[in-house]
Every structure is written in structure tokens, then in C-alpha cells.
Design a protein around this motif. Structure first.
Motif, mmCIF file in Angstrom:
data_model
loop_
_atom_site.group_PDB
_atom_site.id
_atom_site.type_symbol
_atom_site.label_atom_id
_atom_site.label_comp_id
_atom_site.label_asym_id
_atom_site.label_seq_id
_atom_site.Cartn_x
_atom_site.Cartn_y
_atom_site.Cartn_z
ATOM 1 N N ASP A 53 0.827 -1.213 0.000
ATOM 2 C CA ASP A 53 0.000 0.000 0.000
ATOM 3 C C ASP A 53 0.862 1.265 0.000
ATOM 4 O O ASP A 53 0.493 2.279 -0.591
ATOM 5 C CB ASP A 53 -0.946 0.015 1.200
ATOM 6 C CG ASP A 53 -2.074 -0.999 1.033
ATOM 7 O OD1 ASP A 53 -2.306 -1.424 -0.122
ATOM 8 O OD2 ASP A 53 -2.703 -1.367 2.042
ATOM 9 N N ASN A 54 2.028 1.193 0.665
ATOM 10 C CA ASN A 54 2.966 2.307 0.573
ATOM 11 C C ASN A 54 3.331 2.569 -0.884
ATOM 12 O O ASN A 54 3.423 3.708 -1.319
ATOM 13 C CB ASN A 54 4.241 1.985 1.358
ATOM 14 C CG ASN A 54 4.217 2.549 2.766
ATOM 15 O OD1 ASN A 54 4.573 3.713 2.970
ATOM 16 N ND2 ASN A 54 3.778 1.740 3.720
ATOM 17 N N VAL A 55 3.535 1.481 -1.624
ATOM 18 C CA VAL A 55 3.985 1.615 -3.009
ATOM 19 C C VAL A 55 2.852 2.098 -3.919
ATOM 20 O O VAL A 55 3.061 2.903 -4.815
ATOM 21 C CB VAL A 55 4.556 0.265 -3.515
ATOM 22 C CG1 VAL A 55 4.931 0.346 -4.985
ATOM 23 C CG2 VAL A 55 5.759 -0.138 -2.677
ATOM 24 N N THR A 56 1.636 1.627 -3.656
ATOM 25 C CA THR A 56 0.553 1.932 -4.601
ATOM 26 C C THR A 56 -0.212 3.209 -4.278
ATOM 27 O O THR A 56 -0.977 3.694 -5.108
ATOM 28 C CB THR A 56 -0.472 0.782 -4.645
ATOM 29 O OG1 THR A 56 -1.033 0.611 -3.335
ATOM 30 C CG2 THR A 56 0.153 -0.507 -5.100
ATOM 31 N N ALA A 105 11.062 1.535 -3.938
ATOM 32 C CA ALA A 105 9.981 1.050 -4.798
ATOM 33 C C ALA A 105 8.824 2.045 -4.805
ATOM 34 O O ALA A 105 8.201 2.294 -5.838
ATOM 35 C CB ALA A 105 9.507 -0.320 -4.311
ATOM 36 N N ARG A 106 8.557 2.630 -3.639
ATOM 37 C CA ARG A 106 7.471 3.596 -3.533
ATOM 38 C C ARG A 106 7.719 4.798 -4.453
ATOM 39 O O ARG A 106 6.824 5.263 -5.144
ATOM 40 C CB ARG A 106 7.356 4.078 -2.074
ATOM 41 C CG ARG A 106 6.308 5.143 -1.860
ATOM 42 C CD ARG A 106 6.158 5.481 -0.392
ATOM 43 N NE ARG A 106 7.320 6.225 0.120
ATOM 44 C CZ ARG A 106 7.380 6.754 1.333
ATOM 45 N NH1 ARG A 106 6.373 6.598 2.178
ATOM 46 N NH2 ARG A 106 8.437 7.417 1.738
ATOM 47 N N SER A 107 8.970 5.272 -4.478
ATOM 48 C CA SER A 107 9.306 6.390 -5.354
ATOM 49 C C SER A 107 9.216 5.990 -6.818
ATOM 50 O O SER A 107 8.698 6.729 -7.653
ATOM 51 C CB SER A 107 10.726 6.866 -5.065
ATOM 52 O OG SER A 107 10.682 7.977 -4.229
ATOM 53 N N LEU A 108 9.730 4.790 -7.125
ATOM 54 C CA LEU A 108 9.747 4.346 -8.522
ATOM 55 C C LEU A 108 8.333 4.178 -9.070
ATOM 56 O O LEU A 108 8.109 4.297 -10.276
ATOM 57 C CB LEU A 108 10.497 3.016 -8.649
ATOM 58 C CG LEU A 108 12.007 3.092 -8.409
ATOM 59 C CD1 LEU A 108 12.609 1.687 -8.425
ATOM 60 C CD2 LEU A 108 12.674 3.979 -9.461
ATOM 61 N N ALA A 109 7.373 3.915 -8.186
ATOM 62 C CA ALA A 109 6.012 3.677 -8.639
ATOM 63 C C ALA A 109 5.446 4.873 -9.389
ATOM 64 O O ALA A 109 4.530 4.740 -10.194
ATOM 65 C CB ALA A 109 5.114 3.331 -7.444
#
Ligand SMILES: Nc1ncnc2c1ncn2[C@@H]1O[C@H](COP(=O)(O)OP(=O)(O)OP(=O)(O)O)[C@@H](O)[C@H]1O
Ligand SMILES: [Mg+2]
Lengths: 232, 508
Positions: free
Chosen positions: A99-102, A151-155
Motif C-alpha cells: 500500500d505504501n507503493v501503490t 519502490a514507492r518512489s519508482l512507482a
């Protein structure tokens, strides 16, 4: 991709940055080094508009930031194209890793949850954490948390990634896990600016090293030129 | 969360109940005639808020009390060879003054079997009948018209809480009415004028006394269902009550009482009949505890339902408003912040009771008549929103700054960051104080009785007075409150433990 021209920043009456000029080409990695208090974090935060500056200009990922305040809309547009990873991870503790990532793709781009999830899982896989998709940040190690943060930033598919000492809160083992991920990104052609004290990483991955001392660009050039033997 | 505030706000009603119990236990023998003569003073209890013509503050000279009962008290005292001293009390609790703060109660107390059972009642000194009052433009043309619903459903009829008018209205199952209890006649008439009520039922002398002041109102039909007023004294003062009866007898036979009523324009036909052949009120028997509880429990339970409804309806509203105010004060536009700060300070700095009064009695003056229940829920919600907003403000500040930056760095707007990142974390942080505030609000609902909402505490006080079983009912009521607040305490402690565990884990 990034052009900084005669940047000056003042905090509490002190000049923190003075006539900083530098350029970062698309697909290259620049590391910012220098003594503590040299202004590295401040410069990085000026690049995505988290902080304002007094004079000069920043062109980044097709956007232009000038001195003084900006309307919030303009800053939001810049930040969608410029990712940032913090020394303290700053994961959202109330959300699971996935959920952090999305979260940002869903609410900023309105991406459907199912698509956001499958892309989020891919990203977690890329940082080696697909097993921990449903884990809360508090249950992850520091190195794992920082990889989720990447990963969160890359999303958001940023054109530029900014890292502010991404490994200095980590022990060497965990640092290595995180640095491997960053080096892998660099190989993939991601434009990056990385603040680090880790000269080994700079030698390994950087195209350019910029040394900030007392708010000024002291030296800039390829790693081999700037990083003399004896550096970490 | 400050312990002092909670204690101060929720303690009131309970302190009153506890005092009652304590005083009942400690009640020494009441002063009888000899003590009063030795003291040289007859202390008589009444409620100056109850209004004229009985006892009221002289509008010409607010330091002076006026009313025919003020004059009567002076005459009685003179007959007993002492002077009269006034003691203020809330009308529906006046009998509780007996044996402690007052020797007798003279305040339009209607003779009823219940009163005769629990206190000493003097011979009647005044005859009243009940007068229905409505606005001049009202379709009501007689009390019987109450049998058929009005254009807006059941007629809303205001009465003085604990009065014969209330008993009469609640007894009349043939009437399509909703009875609303008030602590003062003027409040009730104001609400009638402001169209919150359709009619009011009161003693005829009160209706005539207020006729000038409320020109928009008129008496509907003839007075009905009359009775007499009696002077109450404590059960253990036989000599005092005998002396009062004798004194009243002398005042009646030598015409001084009639002269008094003439002076106050109260000497109607019934009054004359009464003065001719005043009757004794038959004494009644005290029922068993089981009977009492069997009769009172359903009423108390229903009112407990109202207490729960008030809390459950107002608290979520308080949380929403409080959260909005907190976010506005921390992140809203600069021009808005002083207004929000003012909102919080005004609501925290004034008593809840006053706020409820303002909503219920003042808003109709500007054309906004809220039903009592709506005013109660709104008042509780607004009052608590001020406290909740301060809790949320602290909660939002407790979220690390890096969280906001991380959200912004992902391209979220300020409001998206608040909505998805800051507020959810703040809500978790403030869960324990917010739950304990819910318990406080739950008990504060008792204040709503001031604006005619009958909840548990009000029901208790009405029942306690009409039955005289003050201590027994206090215990039953206390148990009901505990049965409701105990689970809430457990819930709040569970939240706290859960949060502690979580923060331990995140530090690990
Ligand atoms: N908001 C502020 N107000 C006052 N001084 C500030 C502020 N922000 C930064 N500074 C000062 O600016 C200088 C540069 O800070 P900055 O954090 O950019 O340095 P840095 O190179 O990142 O150092 P480090 O390696 O310790 O992270 C420091 O002396 C710091 O104290
Ligand atoms: Mg720094």
C-alpha cells in the motif's frame, strides 16, 4: 535533465548555498559529497521544491523552478517527475509495504487499484521484497524499509531520483542490499542524484562527483579525479 | 487530556446525587416549632425562577422578591412570632430543602397523595385550575381539541416539570400530545411564542399573570382539572405543621387571606369556595421497594436509551467537526485560523449548559426554532468538537514531519497528504483520549435536561421527587450509568494497550 544555475539559499540569515551551478545529463548518476553542513541536503531539497531558494534557477525534468515561492500546483507537477528517498525512509507506518507503493499512483494518477497492485508487486520484486508485500513497515528491517521506500518512489515513474544519504542509517550488511538496488537502477539508465559519504559507491556507480563545501561547489568531475585515495 | 477538565465536567450531576445520599444519611432531626421560635426566623423555600404570581424577582427592583407567597410567608411568620427568610431552590427539588435549608416550602406545591405520603402537607391555602394557553393564531379552540392530532402531528405541549399540569398531561392518554417539561414558566412561554411548542398547560393564576407580557398568547377554553396548593414541612416536625395549619385557619377566618388574594387579583370563584371549606388531603401508604423498582425501571431504561442515543448521535459529529477544525487550524488558509481558534476558545470557555440554552432558547428569537433533541445533539457535538479539535491538533503535530514531506515528494497535494497520510496516523495516536472523552460526553448528556430532553438523570430526579424514594432510585440509576460506561472504559483501555504494543514493535 537537471541544470542548476547560480543557486543561492539563505536559512535563518545564513547563506547555506552560494552560486551553485551544476548539470546532470539524462541517464547519468551524480553523487554529492562533502563535509557535514556543507549544504548537500538543502541543495537536494531545492531540486524538488521541498525547500525554496533565494536566487538562481533550477531546470529539472522539463520543469523550471525560480527563486521564491511557487504555486502548489507547479510544485506537485515537479514532484511527480522527481522521486526522493530519505535517510530515515519515512515509510507510511499505517500502510502495508504494497500500500505504501501503490498509494501515490492511485490517488495522484487515479490508477485502478488492481493495476496499481500488480505494478506495485513488480516493483517490490525488483527490490527483492515481493514476499513482504503485506508486511507493515514496523516489522521490516531498516534495509528492507529503505528498499520499499525506493519502490514507492519508482512507482510514480520519476524521470529523476534524488537520494539523501539512503544508507547512513543502516549497518554495512543492509547498506549493501540497498546500494545494490541503487546500482541496478543506475545500470537501467535512471537519472539520479545521490548524497552519500560512501566513496566506494561513488566510484562504482557515479558518472560525476560534486563536492559541496560551505555551500559552494568546491570541486566537480569524474569520480577518479575528485575521490583521492584515502576516501572511504 | 487533562484530568481536571474531565473531573470538572462530568462530576456535577454525580456530586449532586452523592450529596443527596450523604445528606439523607446525615440528616439530623429537622427544626421544629421551638427551634424556629428560638432562632426567631422561619426559613421558607421557593424557586424565584418559577415565576409570578407566586414568587418572582421584582422587575422594578431586582434585589427584591415579589409574589403573593412572599406576602403569605411574611404573614405566617408573624403569626408564629418570628420573621420570614427566603431560601432559593429549584422548583422540582424544593422538598429536598426540608429539614436542612428550609423549615417549610411555600411555592404553589399542589396537594397530591404522593406528597402527603412523604412530607407533611398543610391545609390548602389556594385553589388553582389548569389553563391551556396557545398563540392567538392557533387552530386549538378548546382543551378537548388536543384529542385530535394537529397539522404537524401530535401537539407539543409545554409544562412545568413536576407540576400538576405535567401529571395531568401525561395521564391523559386520550390526548394526541407530546409533553415537554420546563424548569420555568417563562422559558416555556417563550418557546410557545417562538413556535417550538403548540400549547402550554399551567396553573390559571400563572397564565393570567403572564398575559400582559405575552400578548401573542391567549387562554384556550376554560380552566380544568383543578386542585389546591399546600405548604410542605418535614415529616418530623408535627408541631410546626400544626402551627402553620392554625395560622392559616386564623388568616382565613379573619379575612386576611382573602384581602391578600384581592390585592393580587387572585380572588376568583374557586378561591372563595376554598376559603369557605378547606379540605384535608388523605394520607397515602408507602409502597414496597419491589413495587417501586418494577414501576420505575422501565421508565429509567427508556431514558437510559435516550442517554445512549444522545451520546451516539453527537459524538461522531463532534469528532468530524473537531477534526475539520484541527486540520483547518494547522493547514488551512491563514485568514481562517483566527476564526477557528475563536470557535474553540468560546466553546471551551463557556459552560455546556449555557450553550444548550443559547441553541434552544435564543435561536428561536432569530427565527430558527430547533427541536429540543436537535439542539441537544448539536450542542453536545459543538461543545465536544472544541475538545476533540485540540486532541486532533496534538495528534497531527505528533506525526513526524518526514511523513508530510514523503507524501509531498510523491507528488500528492497538501489535502491528499492530509487525507491519506497525516490524518489516519493522527487518528490512531489520539484513540485513547478520544475514547475517554466519549465516556465524559456520555455523562454530560445529563445537562440536556435543561432544555427539556428527558434522559436518565432527569428521569431519575422526576421519579425520585414524585415517589420520595430518592436513595433507592439513585442507586438504581447509578448502576444503570455504570452498566453503560464500564464497557466504554474497557474499550478505551483496549485501544491504549494496542497502541502501546504497536509502538513497542516499531521501536524494536
Ligand atoms: N531551516 C534551517 N534553518 C537554519 N539553518 C539551516 C536550516 N536548514 C539547514 N540549515 C543549516 O544549513 C547548513 C547545511 O545544511 P544541510 O542539511 O544542507 O547540510 P548537509 O550537507 O546535508 O549536512 P549533513 O552531511 O550533516 O547532512 C547546516 O549548517 C544547517 O545547520
Ligand atoms: Mg544532509
Amino acid at each position: 535533465m537537471i541544470e542548476v544555475d547560480s543557486l543561492a539559499a539563505v536559512r535563518a540569515g545564513n547563506r547555506i548555498l552560494e552560486a551553485v551551478t551544476l548539470a546532470v545529463a539524462e541517464g547519468t548518476v551524480t553523487t554529492l559529497v562533502g563535509p557535514s553542513g556543507g549544504g548537500k541536503s538543502t541543495l537536494l531539497r531545492c531540486l524538488n521544491g521541498l525547500e525554496t531558494f533565494a536566487a538562481g534557477q533550477v531546470m529539472i525534468a522539463g520543469h523550471t523552478l525560480i527563486a521564491g515561492d511557487h504555486p502548489p500546483r507547479a510544485l506537485e507537477r515537479v514532484r511527480r517527475d522527481v522521486g526522493m528517498v530519505f535517510q530515515g525512509f519515512n515509510l507510511f507506518p499505517h500502510l502495508s509495504a504494497i500500500d505504501n507503493v501503490t498509494l501515490a499512483p492511485r490517488i495522484v494518477h487515479g490508477m485502478p487499484p488492481s493495476e496499481a497492485r500488480s505494478r506495485g508487486l513488480e516493483l517490490l520484486d525488483r527490490v527483492g521484497l515481493s514476499r513482504f508485500a503485506d508486511a507493515r513497515p514496523a516489522t521490516l528491517s531498516g534495509g528492507q524499509q529503505q528498499r520499499v521506500a525506493i519502490a514507492r518512489s519508482l512507482a510514480m515513474e520519476p524521470r529523476v531520483m534524488l537520494f539523501d544519504e539512503p544508507t547512513s542509517a543502516l549497518d554495512p550488511q543492509m547498506s549493501a542490499e540497498v546500494l545494490d538496488v541503487i546500482v541496478e537502477l543506475a545500470r537501467g539508465g535512471q537519472t539520479m542524484v545521490v548524497v552519500t559519504h560512501d566513496h566506494g559507491f561513488a566510484r562504482r556507480a557515479a558518472t560525476q562527483v560534486v563536492e559541496l563545501v560551505a555551500g559552494r561547489v568546491h570541486r566537480a568531475g569524474p569520480p577518479a579525479e575528485i575521490l583521492t585515495a584515502g576516501g572511504r | 487530556m487533562t484530568g481536571g477538565r474531565q473531573g470538572g465536567r462530568c462530576g456535577g450531576r454525580w456530586a449532586v446525587a452523592a450529596c443527596w445520599l450523604g445528606l439523607i444519611a446525615a440528616a439530623a432531626a429537622a427544626a421544629d416549632l421551638d427551634d424556629i421560635r428560638a432562632r426567631g426566623e422561619l426559613v421558607w423555600g421557593a424557586d424565584q425562577e418559577g415565576g409570578g404570581p407566586h414568587v418572582y424577582v421584582d422587575p422594578e427592583n431586582p434585589t427584591r422578591l415579589a409574589g403573593f407567597e412572599v406576602d403569605l410567608a411574611a404573614m405566617l411568620a408573624t403569626e408564629l412570632g418570628v420573621t420570614a427568610r427566603f431560601q432559593q431552590g429549584q422548583w422540582d427539588r424544593l422538598p429536598l430543602l426540608l429539614g436542612r435549608a428550609a423549615d417549610c416550602v411555600i411555592n404553589g406545591i399542589e396537594s397530591t397523595p404522593e406528597r402527603a405520603r412523604d412530607w407533611r402537607c398543610s391545609r390548602p391555602y389556594f385553589a388553582y385550575a389548569l389553563q391551556l394557553v396557545a398563540r392567538r393564531d392557533s387552530p386549538l379552540d378548546s382543551p378537548e381539541a388536543l384529542a385530535k392530532e394537529g397539522p404537524r402531528g401530535p401537539w407539543r405541549v409545554g409544562v412545568l416539570t413536576g407540576s400538576a399540569a405535567e401529571t395531568e398531561m401525561r395521564r391523559r392518554t386520550d390526548f394526541a400530545v407530546e409533553v415537554v417539561g420546563y424548569d420555568g414558566t417563562v422559558d416555556c412561554l417563550e418557546q410557545l411564542r417562538g413556535r417550538v411548542l403548540d400549547a402550554a398547560l399551567m396553573d390559571d393564576c400563572i397564565a393570567s399573570f403572564n398575559a400582559d407580557r405575552f400578548g401573542e398568547l391567549r387562554g384556550i377554553g376554560r380552566p380544568f382539572a383543578g386542585g389546591t396548593y399546600t405548604i410542605l414541612t418535614a415529616p418530623d416536625t408535627p408541631r410546626l405543621s400544626a402551627a402553620i395549619d392554625e395560622a392559616l385557619g386564623r388568616l382565613i377566618t379573619d379575612g386576611r387571606l382573602k384581602a391578600l388574594y384581592d390585592r393580587w387579583d387572585l380572588a376568583g370563584r374557586q378561591q372563595m369556595l376554598l376559603l369557605r371549606d378547606a379540605a384535608e388531603v388523605p394520607p397515602a401508604r408507602r409502597g414496597s421497594l419491589a413495587d417501586l423498582i418494577r414501576g420505575a425501571l422501565p421508565l429509567l431504561l427508556r431514558s437510559a436509551g435516550m442517554t445512549i442515543f444522545l451520546s451516539v448521535a453527537s459524538f461522531p459529529l463532534a469528532i468530524l467537526i473537531g477534526l475539520a477544525v484541527a486540520v483547518g487550524r494547522l493547514h488551512g488558509p491563514a485568514w481562517l485560523r483566527p476564526f477557528l481558534a475563536g470557535y474553540v476558545e468560546i466553546l471551551r470557555g463557556t459552560p455546556l449548559m449555557l450553550q444548550l440554552y443559547a441553541l434552544f432558547f435564543l435561536l428561536p428569537k432569530v427565527g430558527l426554532a430547533l427541536p429540543a433533541l436537535v439542539a441537544a445533539i448539536l450542542g453536545l457535538a459543538m461543545n465536544y468538537s472544541a475538545y476533540e479539535s485540540e486532541i486532533y491538533r496534538a495528534g497531527l503535530k505528533a506525526v513526524p514531519a518526514g511523513q508530510f514531506e514523503a507524501a509531498l515528494a510523491l507528488g500528492m497535494t497538501k489535502w491528499q497528504s492530509l487525507r491519506h497520510v497525516l490524518v489516519p496516523q493522527a487518528v490512531r495516536i489520539v484513540m485513547p483520549p478520544v475514547t475517554s472523552d466519549f465516556i465524559a460526553l456520555f455523562k454530560d448528556t445529563s445537562v440536556c435536561s435543561a432544555i427539556t430532553v428527558i434522559e436518565l438523570t432527569k428521569r431519575y430526579s422526576v421519579l425520585a421527587l414524585s415517589t420520595g424514594r430518592i436513595a433507592e432510585l439513585a442507586i438504581v440509576t447509578a448502576l444503570l450509568y455504570l452498566a453503560m460506561s464500564w464497557p466504554l472504559s474497557l474499550l478505551s483501555r483496549w485501544f491504549e494497550r494496542r497502541l502501546e504494543r504497536r509502538s513497542e514493535r516499531s521501536q524494536a
